[in-house]
Scaffold this active site. Structure first.
Site, mmCIF file in Angstrom:
data_model
loop_
_atom_site.group_PDB
_atom_site.id
_atom_site.type_symbol
_atom_site.label_atom_id
_atom_site.label_comp_id
_atom_site.label_asym_id
_atom_site.label_seq_id
_atom_site.Cartn_x
_atom_site.Cartn_y
_atom_site.Cartn_z
ATOM 1 N N GLY A 46 0.847 -1.191 0.000
ATOM 2 C CA GLY A 46 0.000 0.000 0.000
ATOM 3 C C GLY A 46 0.880 1.237 0.000
ATOM 4 O O GLY A 46 2.029 1.189 0.447
ATOM 5 N N GLN A 51 3.097 9.944 1.299
ATOM 6 C CA GLN A 51 4.386 9.241 1.336
ATOM 7 C C GLN A 51 5.285 9.595 0.156
ATOM 8 O O GLN A 51 6.480 9.302 0.194
ATOM 9 C CB GLN A 51 4.166 7.724 1.381
ATOM 10 C CG GLN A 51 3.543 7.255 2.693
ATOM 11 C CD GLN A 51 3.431 5.750 2.710
ATOM 12 O OE1 GLN A 51 2.481 5.190 2.180
ATOM 13 N NE2 GLN A 51 4.415 5.086 3.291
ATOM 14 N N LEU A 89 6.636 1.745 4.654
ATOM 15 C CA LEU A 89 7.713 2.187 3.762
ATOM 16 C C LEU A 89 8.340 3.495 4.248
ATOM 17 O O LEU A 89 9.489 3.785 3.902
ATOM 18 C CB LEU A 89 7.181 2.367 2.335
ATOM 19 C CG LEU A 89 6.703 1.082 1.637
ATOM 20 C CD1 LEU A 89 6.037 1.423 0.313
ATOM 21 C CD2 LEU A 89 7.854 0.109 1.430
ATOM 22 N N HIS A 130 -4.123 1.275 7.871
ATOM 23 C CA HIS A 130 -2.783 1.877 7.829
ATOM 24 C C HIS A 130 -2.729 3.036 6.821
ATOM 25 O O HIS A 130 -2.201 4.107 7.117
ATOM 26 C CB HIS A 130 -1.773 0.775 7.468
ATOM 27 C CG HIS A 130 -0.351 1.222 7.395
ATOM 28 N ND1 HIS A 130 0.595 0.831 8.312
ATOM 29 C CD2 HIS A 130 0.298 2.022 6.507
ATOM 30 C CE1 HIS A 130 1.758 1.384 7.993
ATOM 31 N NE2 HIS A 130 1.607 2.100 6.896
ATOM 32 N N GLU A 131 -3.298 2.817 5.627
ATOM 33 C CA GLU A 131 -3.225 3.857 4.591
ATOM 34 C C GLU A 131 -4.094 5.058 4.962
ATOM 35 O O GLU A 131 -3.717 6.209 4.720
ATOM 36 C CB GLU A 131 -3.615 3.299 3.226
ATOM 37 C CG GLU A 131 -2.724 2.159 2.724
ATOM 38 C CD GLU A 131 -1.233 2.423 2.835
ATOM 39 O OE1 GLU A 131 -0.808 3.575 2.673
ATOM 40 O OE2 GLU A 131 -0.487 1.466 3.121
HETATM 41 NI NI NI Z 1 2.879 3.180 5.719
#
Ligand code: NI
Length: 166
Positions: A46, A51, A89, A130-131
């Site tokens: 994801g 990000q 990430l 999470h996203e």
């Molecule tokens: Ni993340």
């Protein structure tokens, strides 16, 4: 398509709530293509727009069942409980056991501007939570217990300064 560098812990964009998208322009379509490319290259399951430094409410995901994107998503239902070694990430190469609701349902728009819902248990449920946290300016560190979070922040800050972890 273009690969974007992934922003990491300490970058203020990761702590900023993303702006809702009011028009799905061709620029947004290109952004989604770039986000998929960046996510697969990473590799990750994801990726949220902040990000890659873009504070807009959109994420892409693929847990191995095919790619999907959600625009302006929000969680509308949560239930159960599931512990999983969660990573991000934007906090590379670190994983923590985090307990969250097992099931999540999210509602938003697809790339045609149509209402869309995704829901699932375990991995899909986790990715949705999470996203959407990312879009609310929240990293997984906020989901750690106070004690574990304190230790994690200490290590991450020392790492950022290039100091040895003691
Ligand atoms: Ni993340």
């Amino acid at each position: 398509m273009a690969l974007f560098p992934i922003r990491t812990f300490g970058d203020p964009v990761l702590r900023t709530a993303a702006q809702p998208i009011d028009e799905i322009s061709s620029a947004i379509e290109r952004l989604v293509d770039d986000m998929f490319e960046t996510m697969y290259e990473a590799p990750g399951v994801g990726l949220a727009a902040p990000q890659i430094g873009i504070s807009k409410s959109i994420f892409v995901a693929d847990i191995g069942e095919g790619p999907f994107a959600m625009i302006n998503p929000e969680i509308v239902e949560l239930s159960g409980e599931w512990e999983w070694e969660e990573g991000c990430l934007s906090v590379p190469e670190r994983f923590w056991p985090i307990t969250r609701p097992a099931f999540a349902r999210a509602r938003g728009l697809d790339l045609s501007g149509e209402a869309v819902e995704y829901s699932g248990d375990e991995l899909l449920g986790r990715v949705l939570q999470h996203e959407i946290d990312h879009l609310n300016g929240m990293l997984l560190l906020e989901r750690l217990s106070r004690r574990v979070k304190k230790q994690a922040l200490r290590e991450l800050r020392q790492e950022a300064l290039g100091m040895p972890i003691t």
